[in-house]
Design a protein around this motif. Sequence first.
Motif, PDB file in Angstrom:
ATOM      1  N   LEU A 202     -32.114 -47.415  -0.850  1.00  0.00           N
ATOM      2  CA  LEU A 202     -31.062 -47.998  -0.008  1.00  0.00           C
ATOM      3  C   LEU A 202     -30.640 -49.396  -0.479  1.00  0.00           C
ATOM      4  CD1 LEU A 202     -32.463 -46.872   3.495  1.00  0.00           C
ATOM      5  CD2 LEU A 202     -30.735 -45.750   2.076  1.00  0.00           C
ATOM      6  N   HIS A 203     -31.236 -49.843  -1.596  1.00  0.00           N
ATOM      7  CA  HIS A 203     -30.977 -51.217  -2.042  1.00  0.00           C
ATOM      8  C   HIS A 203     -29.705 -51.321  -2.891  1.00  0.00           C
ATOM      9  CE1 HIS A 203     -32.981 -49.125  -5.240  1.00  0.00           C
ATOM     10  NE2 HIS A 203     -32.768 -50.127  -6.083  1.00  0.00           N
ATOM     11  N   LEU A 204     -29.156 -50.175  -3.348  1.00  0.00           N
ATOM     12  CA  LEU A 204     -27.956 -50.216  -4.185  1.00  0.00           C
ATOM     13  C   LEU A 204     -26.886 -49.289  -3.605  1.00  0.00           C
ATOM     14  CD1 LEU A 204     -29.516 -50.118  -7.799  1.00  0.00           C
ATOM     15  CD2 LEU A 204     -28.272 -52.024  -6.748  1.00  0.00           C
ATOM     16  N   PRO A 205     -25.605 -49.554  -3.908  1.00  0.00           N
ATOM     17  CA  PRO A 205     -24.534 -48.714  -3.352  1.00  0.00           C
ATOM     18  C   PRO A 205     -24.632 -47.256  -3.806  1.00  0.00           C
ATOM     19  CG  PRO A 205     -23.628 -50.730  -4.293  1.00  0.00           C
ATOM     20  CD  PRO A 205     -25.082 -50.697  -4.668  1.00  0.00           C
ATOM     21  N   SER A 206     -24.425 -46.352  -2.838  1.00  0.00           N
ATOM     22  CA  SER A 206     -24.436 -44.917  -3.141  1.00  0.00           C
ATOM     23  C   SER A 206     -23.617 -44.207  -2.066  1.00  0.00           C
ATOM     24  CB  SER A 206     -25.872 -44.382  -3.101  1.00  0.00           C
ATOM     25  OG  SER A 206     -26.292 -44.188  -1.758  1.00  0.00           O
ATOM     26  N   CYS A 207     -23.585 -42.891  -2.135  1.00  0.00           N
ATOM     27  CA  CYS A 207     -22.942 -42.115  -1.053  1.00  0.00           C
ATOM     28  C   CYS A 207     -23.982 -41.249  -0.370  1.00  0.00           C
ATOM     29  CB  CYS A 207     -21.816 -41.254  -1.616  1.00  0.00           C
ATOM     30  SG  CYS A 207     -22.444 -39.936  -2.663  1.00  0.00           S
ATOM     31  N   GLY A 208     -25.264 -41.590  -0.529  1.00  0.00           N
ATOM     32  CA  GLY A 208     -26.312 -40.711  -0.010  1.00  0.00           C
ATOM     33  C   GLY A 208     -26.443 -39.511  -0.948  1.00  0.00           C
ATOM     34  N   SER A 209     -26.733 -38.348  -0.395  1.00  0.00           N
ATOM     35  CA  SER A 209     -26.892 -37.155  -1.234  1.00  0.00           C
ATOM     36  C   SER A 209     -25.551 -36.764  -1.843  1.00  0.00           C
ATOM     37  CB  SER A 209     -27.399 -35.983  -0.403  1.00  0.00           C
ATOM     38  OG  SER A 209     -28.709 -36.269   0.042  1.00  0.00           O
ATOM     39  N   VAL A 210     -25.537 -36.637  -3.155  1.00  0.00           N
ATOM     40  CA  VAL A 210     -24.287 -36.297  -3.846  1.00  0.00           C
ATOM     41  C   VAL A 210     -23.979 -34.813  -3.685  1.00  0.00           C
ATOM     42  CG1 VAL A 210     -23.179 -36.158  -6.122  1.00  0.00           C
ATOM     43  CG2 VAL A 210     -24.596 -38.140  -5.525  1.00  0.00           C
ATOM     44  N   PHE A 211     -25.045 -33.994  -3.733  1.00  0.00           N
ATOM     45  CA  PHE A 211     -24.853 -32.543  -3.717  1.00  0.00           C
ATOM     46  C   PHE A 211     -25.442 -31.934  -2.441  1.00  0.00           C
ATOM     47  CE2 PHE A 211     -25.180 -33.786  -8.223  1.00  0.00           C
ATOM     48  CZ  PHE A 211     -23.939 -33.347  -8.664  1.00  0.00           C
ATOM     49  N   LYS A 212     -24.853 -30.805  -2.059  1.00  0.00           N
ATOM     50  CA  LYS A 212     -25.394 -30.054  -0.926  1.00  0.00           C
ATOM     51  C   LYS A 212     -26.676 -29.361  -1.366  1.00  0.00           C
ATOM     52  CE  LYS A 212     -20.898 -29.066   1.077  1.00  0.00           C
ATOM     53  NZ  LYS A 212     -19.970 -28.046   1.539  1.00  0.00           N
ATOM     54  N   ARG A 213     -27.437 -28.975  -0.377  1.00  0.00           N
ATOM     55  CA  ARG A 213     -28.682 -28.286  -0.676  1.00  0.00           C
ATOM     56  C   ARG A 213     -28.366 -26.833  -1.060  1.00  0.00           C
ATOM     57  NH1 ARG A 213     -33.489 -27.627   3.755  1.00  0.00           N
ATOM     58  NH2 ARG A 213     -34.674 -26.141   2.523  1.00  0.00           N
ATOM     59  N   PRO A 214     -28.736 -26.405  -2.277  1.00  0.00           N
ATOM     60  CA  PRO A 214     -28.462 -25.010  -2.631  1.00  0.00           C
ATOM     61  C   PRO A 214     -29.434 -24.078  -1.907  1.00  0.00           C
ATOM     62  CG  PRO A 214     -29.536 -26.148  -4.447  1.00  0.00           C
ATOM     63  CD  PRO A 214     -29.417 -27.144  -3.341  1.00  0.00           C
ATOM     64  N   GLU A 215     -29.003 -22.859  -1.686  1.00  0.00           N
ATOM     65  CA  GLU A 215     -29.834 -21.911  -0.940  1.00  0.00           C
ATOM     66  C   GLU A 215     -31.235 -21.790  -1.556  1.00  0.00           C
ATOM     67  OE1 GLU A 215     -27.510 -19.394   0.918  1.00  0.00           O
ATOM     68  OE2 GLU A 215     -29.006 -17.848   1.360  1.00  0.00           O
ATOM     69  N   GLY A 216     -32.245 -21.956  -0.729  1.00  0.00           N
ATOM     70  CA  GLY A 216     -33.631 -21.749  -1.169  1.00  0.00           C
ATOM     71  C   GLY A 216     -34.158 -22.807  -2.115  1.00  0.00           C
ATOM     72  N   ASN A 217     -33.475 -23.926  -2.227  1.00  0.00           N
ATOM     73  CA  ASN A 217     -33.921 -24.957  -3.159  1.00  0.00           C
ATOM     74  C   ASN A 217     -33.479 -26.340  -2.678  1.00  0.00           C
ATOM     75  OD1 ASN A 217     -35.052 -25.972  -5.570  1.00  0.00           O
ATOM     76  ND2 ASN A 217     -34.379 -24.142  -6.667  1.00  0.00           N
ATOM     77  N   TYR A 218     -33.771 -27.342  -3.469  1.00  0.00           N
ATOM     78  CA  TYR A 218     -33.295 -28.694  -3.177  1.00  0.00           C
ATOM     79  C   TYR A 218     -32.560 -29.207  -4.404  1.00  0.00           C
ATOM     80  CZ  TYR A 218     -36.412 -28.780   0.835  1.00  0.00           C
ATOM     81  OH  TYR A 218     -37.039 -28.494   2.024  1.00  0.00           O
ATOM     82  N   ALA A 219     -31.403 -29.845  -4.176  1.00  0.00           N
ATOM     83  CA  ALA A 219     -30.637 -30.376  -5.309  1.00  0.00           C
ATOM     84  C   ALA A 219     -31.500 -31.368  -6.095  1.00  0.00           C
ATOM     85  CB  ALA A 219     -29.362 -31.038  -4.803  1.00  0.00           C
ATOM     86  N   GLY A 220     -32.195 -32.260  -5.358  1.00  0.00           N
ATOM     87  CA  GLY A 220     -33.001 -33.291  -6.025  1.00  0.00           C
ATOM     88  C   GLY A 220     -34.069 -32.689  -6.936  1.00  0.00           C
ATOM     89  N   THR A 221     -34.689 -31.612  -6.464  1.00  0.00           N
ATOM     90  CA  THR A 221     -35.752 -30.971  -7.258  1.00  0.00           C
ATOM     91  C   THR A 221     -35.172 -30.412  -8.557  1.00  0.00           C
ATOM     92  OG1 THR A 221     -36.775 -30.364  -5.174  1.00  0.00           O
ATOM     93  CG2 THR A 221     -37.586 -29.215  -7.122  1.00  0.00           C
ATOM     94  N   LEU A 222     -34.009 -29.752  -8.456  1.00  0.00           N
ATOM     95  CA  LEU A 222     -33.386 -29.167  -9.658  1.00  0.00           C
ATOM     96  C   LEU A 222     -32.978 -30.270 -10.650  1.00  0.00           C
ATOM     97  CD1 LEU A 222     -31.101 -26.439  -7.994  1.00  0.00           C
ATOM     98  CD2 LEU A 222     -33.246 -26.088  -9.232  1.00  0.00           C
ATOM     99  N   ILE A 223     -32.432 -31.354 -10.108  1.00  0.00           N
ATOM    100  CA  ILE A 223     -31.977 -32.454 -10.977  1.00  0.00           C
ATOM    101  C   ILE A 223     -33.183 -33.074 -11.694  1.00  0.00           C
ATOM    102  CG2 ILE A 223     -30.838 -34.726 -10.992  1.00  0.00           C
ATOM    103  CD1 ILE A 223     -29.251 -33.704  -8.449  1.00  0.00           C
TER     104      ILE A 223
END
Length: 287
Positions: A202-223
């Motif tokens: 939260l210390h730098l500018p962002s838009c929060g989560s960039v991608f939606k959660r794909p079915e049965g997975n997490y965007a962050g995990t895939l990235i």
Amino acid sequence: MTIETGIELRNHCSYRTGGKAEFYAAVKTDIDLAEALRFAADRKLEITVLGGGYNVLISDRGVKGLVIDTTGLNSHTVISGTEVYAGAGVIIDELAGKTAEIGLCGMEEMSGIPGCVGGAVKMNAGAFSTEIKDIAVHVDMMDFDGRRYRVSNADAGFGYRKAEGLKGIVLGAMFGLKQGSAEDIKNKRADILAKRAEKQPLHLPSCGSVFKRPEGNYAGTLIEKCGLKGFSIGGAQVAEKHANFILNTGNATADDIYRLIKHVQDTVEKETGVRLEREVRFIGFEE
Ligand SMILES: Cc1cc2nc3c(=O)[nH]c(=O)nc-3n(C[C@H](O)[C@H](O)[C@H](O)COP(=O)(O)OP(=O)(O)OC[C@H]3O[C@@H](n4cnc5c(N)ncnc54)[C@H](O)[C@@H]3O)c2cc1C
């Protein structure tokens, strides 16, 4: 209400990027809004609606037409029993704080979501196990012709980070909450805020989560699996702390962020077969 020109949109976008608005109207009332819509209709201008700008990436080339800033539609918060009405410009986290304070339960999991009621309703924002669709009773809207209308929860077309039945501009929304113990709700809110601070950069500018959660997975995990944590283009960087966040590390342009989003999407698709769908809305880009 004055229609302004040359307003820098970087000051209205959480990424702190973006060029100028051709025309800009910061509306404070329904009357202002109707006037702004007439201005656009008379000149056949395209309309872009903005709340707090926490889920948008605005092009460095700026935005043609009229940008309507709805954060000033915030004079209206009425609490009656367990029903809470809030104008589109009311800050969602402040509303979560206020309702917790008086022992109304239902909004506490939204604590810490940046932005306003209008943006949250339009995005069907949510966190943990609550989304706007779980607490909205009805939404008041103004269509692009300046007519007010009311949409029930069932007709709002709420889906994962969308509300396709809401055409036009959100004026305000009624939320149905439940009576609870103020102490418990405040403790839960504090817990949620602490979890966010622990897990999110939260210390730098962002838009929060960039991608939606794909079915049965997490965007962050895939990235992360694709080795993209920390990867950067210009001043835009995939966060080390949370791979579904892309940060402006100081001097990123909107183009840096745009190109990094595309790079992540393409790499994840090539390596895992999953095409990540964007949650962040692009404004002023040719897609
Ligand atoms: C650090 C961080 C954490 C975040 N965490 C979460 C989270 O946990 N859950 C979540 O869902 N989101 C999260 N977000 C994204 C963002 O906070 C939400 O999407 C929020 O609801 C956006 O509200 P806003 O007022 O800033 O909308 P904006 O970003 O200004 O707009 C978003 C969309 O809504 C439209 N819009 C805005 N206001 C209106 C209106 N009055 N009428 C019609 N359309 C309108 C815009 O045209 C745009 O398409 C996070 C963002 C950040 C930066």
